[in-house]
Design a protein around this motif. Structure first.
Motif, PDB file in Angstrom:
ATOM      1  N   ALA A  87       2.511 -60.996 -13.555  1.00 22.92           N
ATOM      2  CA  ALA A  87       2.319 -61.721 -12.292  1.00 22.92           C
ATOM      3  C   ALA A  87       2.789 -60.842 -11.145  1.00 22.92           C
ATOM      4  CB  ALA A  87       3.115 -63.029 -12.310  1.00 22.92           C
ATOM      5  N   ASP A  88       2.343 -61.198  -9.952  1.00 24.58           N
ATOM      6  CA  ASP A  88       2.791 -60.473  -8.758  1.00 24.58           C
ATOM      7  C   ASP A  88       4.033 -61.115  -8.156  1.00 24.58           C
ATOM      8  OD1 ASP A  88       0.591 -58.514  -8.627  1.00 24.58           O
ATOM      9  OD2 ASP A  88      -0.612 -60.332  -8.453  1.00 24.58           O
ATOM     10  N   LEU A  96       3.162 -69.116  -9.967  1.00 22.06           N
ATOM     11  CA  LEU A  96       2.924 -67.675  -9.839  1.00 22.06           C
ATOM     12  C   LEU A  96       1.920 -67.354  -8.744  1.00 22.06           C
ATOM     13  CD1 LEU A  96       2.064 -67.152 -13.632  1.00 22.06           C
ATOM     14  CD2 LEU A  96       4.353 -67.020 -12.623  1.00 22.06           C
ATOM     15  N   ILE A  97       2.034 -66.141  -8.213  1.00 18.77           N
ATOM     16  CA  ILE A  97       0.892 -65.518  -7.533  1.00 18.77           C
ATOM     17  C   ILE A  97       0.413 -64.412  -8.456  1.00 18.77           C
ATOM     18  CG2 ILE A  97       0.170 -63.975  -5.678  1.00 18.77           C
ATOM     19  CD1 ILE A  97       1.702 -65.632  -3.712  1.00 18.77           C
ATOM     20  N   LYS A  98      -0.896 -64.413  -8.719  1.00 21.51           N
ATOM     21  CA  LYS A  98      -1.514 -63.389  -9.550  1.00 21.51           C
ATOM     22  C   LYS A  98      -2.779 -62.883  -8.854  1.00 21.51           C
ATOM     23  CE  LYS A  98      -2.043 -63.935 -13.850  1.00 21.51           C
ATOM     24  NZ  LYS A  98      -1.754 -62.478 -13.888  1.00 21.51           N
ATOM     25  N   GLY A  99      -3.314 -61.785  -9.388  1.00 18.13           N
ATOM     26  CA  GLY A  99      -4.581 -61.295  -8.847  1.00 18.13           C
ATOM     27  C   GLY A  99      -4.466 -59.990  -8.098  1.00 18.13           C
ATOM     28  N   GLY A 100      -3.268 -59.378  -8.143  1.00 18.87           N
ATOM     29  CA  GLY A 100      -3.127 -58.059  -7.523  1.00 18.87           C
ATOM     30  C   GLY A 100      -4.138 -57.076  -8.101  1.00 18.87           C
ATOM     31  N   GLY A 101      -4.470 -57.278  -9.378  1.00 17.93           N
ATOM     32  CA  GLY A 101      -5.465 -56.413 -10.024  1.00 17.93           C
ATOM     33  C   GLY A 101      -6.880 -56.968  -9.913  1.00 17.93           C
ATOM     34  N   GLY A 102      -7.007 -58.130  -9.266  1.00 22.54           N
ATOM     35  CA  GLY A 102      -8.337 -58.694  -9.009  1.00 22.54           C
ATOM     36  C   GLY A 102      -8.937 -59.498 -10.152  1.00 22.54           C
ATOM     37  N   ALA A 103      -8.140 -59.754 -11.199  1.00 22.68           N
ATOM     38  CA  ALA A 103      -8.697 -60.441 -12.381  1.00 22.68           C
ATOM     39  C   ALA A 103      -8.350 -61.933 -12.398  1.00 22.68           C
ATOM     40  CB  ALA A 103      -8.186 -59.772 -13.658  1.00 22.68           C
ATOM     41  N   LEU A 135      -1.709 -63.479  -1.010  1.00 27.30           N
ATOM     42  CA  LEU A 135      -2.395 -64.327  -1.995  1.00 27.30           C
ATOM     43  C   LEU A 135      -3.853 -63.879  -2.153  1.00 27.30           C
ATOM     44  CD1 LEU A 135      -2.426 -66.884  -3.819  1.00 27.30           C
ATOM     45  CD2 LEU A 135      -3.177 -68.151  -1.785  1.00 27.30           C
ATOM     46  N   PRO A 136      -4.253 -63.403  -3.354  1.00 27.70           N
ATOM     47  CA  PRO A 136      -5.641 -62.996  -3.562  1.00 27.70           C
ATOM     48  C   PRO A 136      -6.557 -64.219  -3.741  1.00 27.70           C
ATOM     49  CG  PRO A 136      -4.150 -61.887  -5.114  1.00 27.70           C
ATOM     50  CD  PRO A 136      -3.419 -63.057  -4.520  1.00 27.70           C
TER      51      PRO A 136
END
Ligand code: 5RP
Length: 225
Positions: A87-88, A96-103, A135-136
């Motif tokens: 997670a980011d 969580l905040i996720k998606g730094g890798g775009g997935a 936030l992505p």
């Protein structure tokens, strides 16, 4: 201890954690990113103990296959025993905040069918309030500007992620300037903007278990703690 060492340590702990619950017919959901990559490399050492994996991105699928771990299409699976991902950012409620890798979209889909979500982070990812990490949001390309305007109206500063297309063929807006107190409500609100595929908040389905790598060792936290 550098961040990569902490990521490798926490990834190994995740193997020990899931090893206690793995059945020979189990399918493991696998996340995306550098921490997830350490997990995949360690998972290869116990690949004889479970049936295979479902990947949350093309990159993860490729890495799993390179280790000889069978990868299944999620449509052929009813339920996953466990999903393991990085997670980011994470707060005390294991939101969580996720998606730094775009997935983020595929990650959220795979997490949604897992009986247990084990999140693995180094201690730099633990925060009191989510939102310092932008936030992505995955957006259908033609809706990019329309969604961005709405996000500005909600108090955010969206930035178009240049030269990036998701595995689903969409674009990402990274929203800066947020301090997210009511994460479940905010996740729902952002997802309701027309043209949004999903956003990187994992609050409606938070992690069940958080393993945190620190120089003092790996800390285990549960959503119920
Ligand atoms: C990818 C993710 C990752 O889990 C997140 O960006 C953390 O990455 P890393 O383990 O490389 O710090 O959500 O979409």
């Amino acid at each position: 201890m550098d961040q990569d060492t902490l990521k490798a340590e926490v990834a190994k702990s995740a193997i020990e954690y899931i090893d206690r619950h793995l059945q020979p017919d189990a399918i493991v959901g696998v996340g995306t990113g550098s921490t997830a990559n350490f997990f995949i490399d360690s998972l290869a050492e116990v690949k004889h103990k479970f049936q295979g994996a479902v990947a949350s991105s093309d990159a993860t699928e490729e890495r799993l296959k390179s280790h000889g771990i069978p990868v299944y299409d999620l449509n052929s699976i009813d339920e996953l025993a466990v999903y393991v991902d990085g997670a980011d950012e994470t707060n005390d409620a294991l939101e969580l905040i996720k998606g730094g890798g775009g997935a983020l979209t595929r990650e959220k889909i795979v997490a949604s069918v897992a009986r247990q979500f084990v999140c693995i982070v180094d201690e730099s990812k633990c925060v009191a309030t989510l939102g310092t990490f932008p936030l992505p949001i995955e957006v259908i390309p033609m809706a990019r500007s329309a969604v961005a305007r709405k996000l500005v109206g909600m108090g955010g500063q969206p930035v178009y992620r240049e030269n990036f297309i998701t595995d689903n063929g969409n674009v990402i807006l990274d929203v800066h300037g947020l301090a997210i107190e009511a994460a479940r409500e905010f996740e729902h609100e952002v997802n309701s903007l027309v043209g949004t595929v999903t956003n990187g908040l994992f609050a409606l389905r938070p992690a069940d278990v958080l393993l945190v790598g620190s120089p003092k060792g790996v800390l285990e936290k549960h959503a119920s703690d």
